[in-house]
Design an enzyme around this catalytic site. Structure first.
Site, mmCIF file in Angstrom:
data_model
loop_
_atom_site.group_PDB
_atom_site.id
_atom_site.type_symbol
_atom_site.label_atom_id
_atom_site.label_comp_id
_atom_site.label_asym_id
_atom_site.label_seq_id
_atom_site.Cartn_x
_atom_site.Cartn_y
_atom_site.Cartn_z
ATOM 1 N N ASP A 158 8.976 55.631 150.460
ATOM 2 C CA ASP A 158 8.148 55.949 151.759
ATOM 3 C C ASP A 158 9.021 55.892 152.992
ATOM 4 O O ASP A 158 9.123 55.362 153.993
ATOM 5 C CB ASP A 158 7.467 54.336 151.804
ATOM 6 C CG ASP A 158 6.569 54.236 150.896
ATOM 7 O OD1 ASP A 158 7.088 53.693 149.820
ATOM 8 O OD2 ASP A 158 5.337 54.359 150.989
ATOM 9 N N ASP A 213 5.680 59.055 148.770
ATOM 10 C CA ASP A 213 5.418 59.374 150.457
ATOM 11 C C ASP A 213 6.620 59.814 151.261
ATOM 12 O O ASP A 213 7.722 59.234 151.372
ATOM 13 C CB ASP A 213 5.135 57.648 150.909
ATOM 14 C CG ASP A 213 3.632 57.747 150.689
ATOM 15 O OD1 ASP A 213 3.117 58.484 150.051
ATOM 16 O OD2 ASP A 213 3.046 56.612 151.064
ATOM 17 N N TYR A 217 5.244 62.094 155.929
ATOM 18 C CA TYR A 217 4.442 61.819 156.486
ATOM 19 C C TYR A 217 3.840 62.430 157.582
ATOM 20 O O TYR A 217 3.255 62.188 158.754
ATOM 21 C CB TYR A 217 4.560 60.161 157.344
ATOM 22 C CG TYR A 217 4.613 59.237 156.296
ATOM 23 C CD1 TYR A 217 5.919 59.015 155.503
ATOM 24 C CD2 TYR A 217 3.686 58.173 156.024
ATOM 25 C CE1 TYR A 217 5.853 57.972 154.564
ATOM 26 C CE2 TYR A 217 3.817 57.250 155.248
ATOM 27 C CZ TYR A 217 4.904 56.844 154.558
ATOM 28 O OH TYR A 217 4.996 56.076 153.525
ATOM 29 N N ASN A 263 0.709 59.016 148.177
ATOM 30 C CA ASN A 263 -0.496 59.558 148.843
ATOM 31 C C ASN A 263 -0.517 60.460 149.760
ATOM 32 O O ASN A 263 -1.368 61.432 149.980
ATOM 33 C CB ASN A 263 -1.436 58.435 148.973
ATOM 34 C CG ASN A 263 -0.690 57.326 149.877
ATOM 35 O OD1 ASN A 263 0.263 56.901 149.390
ATOM 36 N ND2 ASN A 263 -1.238 56.987 150.955
ATOM 37 N N HIS A 278 4.255 55.179 142.767
ATOM 38 C CA HIS A 278 3.882 54.887 144.139
ATOM 39 C C HIS A 278 3.197 53.641 144.343
ATOM 40 O O HIS A 278 3.894 52.659 144.898
ATOM 41 C CB HIS A 278 3.367 55.917 144.590
ATOM 42 C CG HIS A 278 3.246 55.916 146.241
ATOM 43 N ND1 HIS A 278 4.308 55.989 147.108
ATOM 44 C CD2 HIS A 278 2.350 55.720 146.915
ATOM 45 C CE1 HIS A 278 3.994 55.599 148.377
ATOM 46 N NE2 HIS A 278 2.716 55.567 148.426
ATOM 47 N N HIS A 280 -2.704 47.054 150.937
ATOM 48 C CA HIS A 280 -2.737 48.046 149.698
ATOM 49 C C HIS A 280 -2.987 47.092 148.458
ATOM 50 O O HIS A 280 -2.372 47.291 147.344
ATOM 51 C CB HIS A 280 -1.607 48.989 149.412
ATOM 52 C CG HIS A 280 -1.477 50.139 150.198
ATOM 53 N ND1 HIS A 280 -2.855 50.834 150.567
ATOM 54 C CD2 HIS A 280 -0.321 50.756 151.187
ATOM 55 C CE1 HIS A 280 -2.026 51.707 151.718
ATOM 56 N NE2 HIS A 280 -0.821 51.738 151.983
ATOM 57 N N HIS A 327 4.789 52.531 148.476
ATOM 58 C CA HIS A 327 3.436 52.307 149.083
ATOM 59 C C HIS A 327 3.102 51.284 149.883
ATOM 60 O O HIS A 327 2.806 51.279 151.237
ATOM 61 C CB HIS A 327 2.183 52.172 147.872
ATOM 62 C CG HIS A 327 0.858 52.595 148.334
ATOM 63 N ND1 HIS A 327 0.464 53.562 149.260
ATOM 64 C CD2 HIS A 327 -0.133 52.102 147.881
ATOM 65 C CE1 HIS A 327 -0.579 53.740 149.304
ATOM 66 N NE2 HIS A 327 -1.320 52.746 148.640
ATOM 67 N N VAL A 328 3.580 50.107 149.676
ATOM 68 C CA VAL A 328 3.664 48.945 150.799
ATOM 69 C C VAL A 328 4.973 49.027 151.241
ATOM 70 O O VAL A 328 6.023 48.887 150.902
ATOM 71 C CB VAL A 328 3.410 47.644 149.836
ATOM 72 C CG1 VAL A 328 3.569 46.468 150.899
ATOM 73 C CG2 VAL A 328 2.120 47.562 149.024
ATOM 74 N N HIS A 329 4.899 48.865 152.636
ATOM 75 C CA HIS A 329 5.901 49.100 153.423
ATOM 76 C C HIS A 329 6.807 47.865 153.683
ATOM 77 O O HIS A 329 6.864 47.201 154.663
ATOM 78 C CB HIS A 329 5.778 49.774 154.877
ATOM 79 C CG HIS A 329 5.043 51.240 154.665
ATOM 80 N ND1 HIS A 329 4.213 51.570 155.550
ATOM 81 C CD2 HIS A 329 4.749 51.819 153.595
ATOM 82 C CE1 HIS A 329 3.745 52.849 155.207
ATOM 83 N NE2 HIS A 329 4.089 53.019 153.897
HETATM 84 FE FE LIG Z 1 1.641 55.296 150.332
#
Ligand SMILES: [Fe+2]
Length: 468
Positions: free
Chosen positions: A173, A201, A204, A238, A323, A333, A360-362
């Site tokens: 990410d 990711d 962005y 995603n 991800h 999420h 996915h989870v930041h």
């Molecule tokens: Fe994501």
């Protein structure tokens, strides 16, 4: 009623008291509560670096190759895919390369492509596969022609073998904010890391109006300082879907698939989003969280076959990257990966996967070795339990993107969660031999040598001690 109480003898232990008022019975379940880090990052906005940031600078010279990046090009690491973009005209598809910087005696011919996305037209995107590379060797390669030639280098991995030391970096990410820049700079300071396992990711760009693909270009220039010199092994998130029917863009993954190839055919995959490679003493499976995965789908069948191909006597370390995390105790999420967990977790245990990395989870989180595979609709066995055959699950979606950090966690910390912290950073998975690997997580605010979280992994096949 469930109540957590502090353990009288250890601050790291706690126990739950279950009071069943109807039966007037009290049970006590003792468990390791894990650590929720008390570190608090300073709060400031996560904004993308401006278009004129130095890390986005277009290299000088007419039609200069830019956005240079490499990835593994075959199953065992004897090939490399070189990718780059030229802005003014297609130019040359040739890569000249060799083991001496002054004698690039070999050459390979690639191909060029272009794509349109809404009102954006890409530059000329080149991909070229360098094959039959000698193991454990430094190669130099040159791109461009006439007065605008750029030279880079990479090192091939040793031939896969059980005691090959190899150091992987983990980034997820990433995006392109000033935090992203700190993460990448911090990572590059680790001279031992030889390849990145990327948990999805990328740029962005889809956070901009019409998915402004100019931000795919800036991201390509941003990561070049690492990705031109060592392979980034991709898994897809995603933000790579770029599915936008409202502007007529209905081909999923269009920018990503045009820009970031993978060696998927080498592992029998039929789609670039999921594949496997062997590198050093590791067998790496890249699972695609957003490609079809239910029973009978190509990905399901491919994963089933790939797991059966793993030979731990050659590659003792079995690593899965994806991800969406299956275990995540943040209020963000939450349970996004649950259907995948239900389908595939039993395979992770059956094949004794050492570690699953996701993004996915930041934020950052590491679990104990746990599984939740006994539930069958009627038996009520639906809680994670300690399982020495299960992987450790690590969420490393903390690269530093425009959407910001996540600090809101479920409380109390679930018993499966060993360590969690809402900070940006990266990780290092340092395989020493067939029995041991040293894992460290590095938050951005610390010096390069500081590990904010660490764990000695013991291999699930050769040395399955209780390590988590
Ligand atoms: Fe994501």
């Amino acid at each position: 009623m469930l109540t957590r109480r502090a353990h009288p003898s250890s601050p790291h232990l706690s126990f739950f008291v279950i009071e069943n008022r109807e039966q007037r019975k009290t049970e006590i379940i003792e468990c390791n509560a894990g650590i929720t880090s008390t570190y608090r990052r300073g709060l400031y906005a996560s904004v993308d670096m401006p278009l004129d940031a130095d890390v986005f600078q277009v290299p000088s010279g007419y039609n200069a190759p830019q956005q240079v990046h490499i990835t593994q090009g075959d199953y065992d690491g004897a090939a490399v895919i070189v990718s780059w973009v030229t802005a003014d005209e297609p130019g040359s598809n040739t890569v000249k390369y060799g083991k001496s910087k002054n004698n690039l005696e070999l050459s390979a011919e690639g191909h060029v492509r272009q794509y349109k996305y809404y009102n954006y037209t890409s530059g000329y995107i080149h991909h070229c596969v360098l094959k039959n590379l000698e193991p454990d060797s430094t190669y130099y390669y040159a791109l461009g022609e006439n007065c605008t030639v750029r030279v880079f280098s990479f090192k091939t991995p040793p031939v896969p073998g059980p005691d090959v030391p190899y150091t992987f970096g983990l980034i997820g990410d990433l995006g392109q904010t000033s935090d992203s820049n700190i993460t990448l700079t911090h990572y590059k300071a680790n001279k031992d890391a030889a390849a990145i396992l990327y948990t999805g990711d990328f740029s962005y760009a889809d956070d901009y109006p019409n998915h402004d693909n100019v931000r795919w270009d800036t991201w390509g220039r941003f990561i070049e300082s690492s990705a031109a010199y060592q392979p980034w092994i991709w898994s897809v998130g995603n933000h790579e879907l770029d599915y936008a029917p409202e502007i007529g863009e209905t081909t999923p993954y269009k920018p990503m698939l045009n820009r970031y190839p993978t060696p998927y055919k080498a592992s029998g995959s039929t789609e670039p989003q999921y594949y496997a490679v062997r590198r050093g003493s590791a067998h790496i499976i890249a699972f695609a969280s957003y490609s079809a995965y239910a029973q009978y789908t190509p990905q399901y069948q491919w994963l089933q076959a790939e797991l059966q191909k793993v030979d731990r006597k050659v590659t003792p370390w079995l690593i899965v990257i994806m991800h969406a995390p299956w275990y995540n105790s943040y209020n963000y999420h939450y349970m996004d990966g649950e259907t995948q967990r239900v389908l595939f977790e039993a395979w992770m245990v059956q094949y004794k996967v050492d570690v699953v990395f996701s993004g996915h989870v930041h934020a950052y989180e590491r679990t104990h070795r746990i599984s939740n595979i006994d539930y069958n609709i009627t038996n009520a066995k639906c809680s994670p339990v300690s399982n020495n055959n299960a992987p450790v699950y690590i969420t490393i979606g903390d690269g530093g993107n425009i959407e910001g950090i996540i600090t809101n966690m479920t409380e109390p910390q679930p018993s499966y969660s060993a360590f969690r912290e809402g900070s940006f950073g990266h990780a290092i998975f340092d395989i020493k031999n067939r029995t041991h690997a040293y894992y460290t997580w590095h938050r951005n605010q610390d010096g390069n040598a500081v590990a904010a979280d660490s764990m000695w992994f013991t291999n699930r096949y050769f040395n399955p001690t209780n390590d988590s």
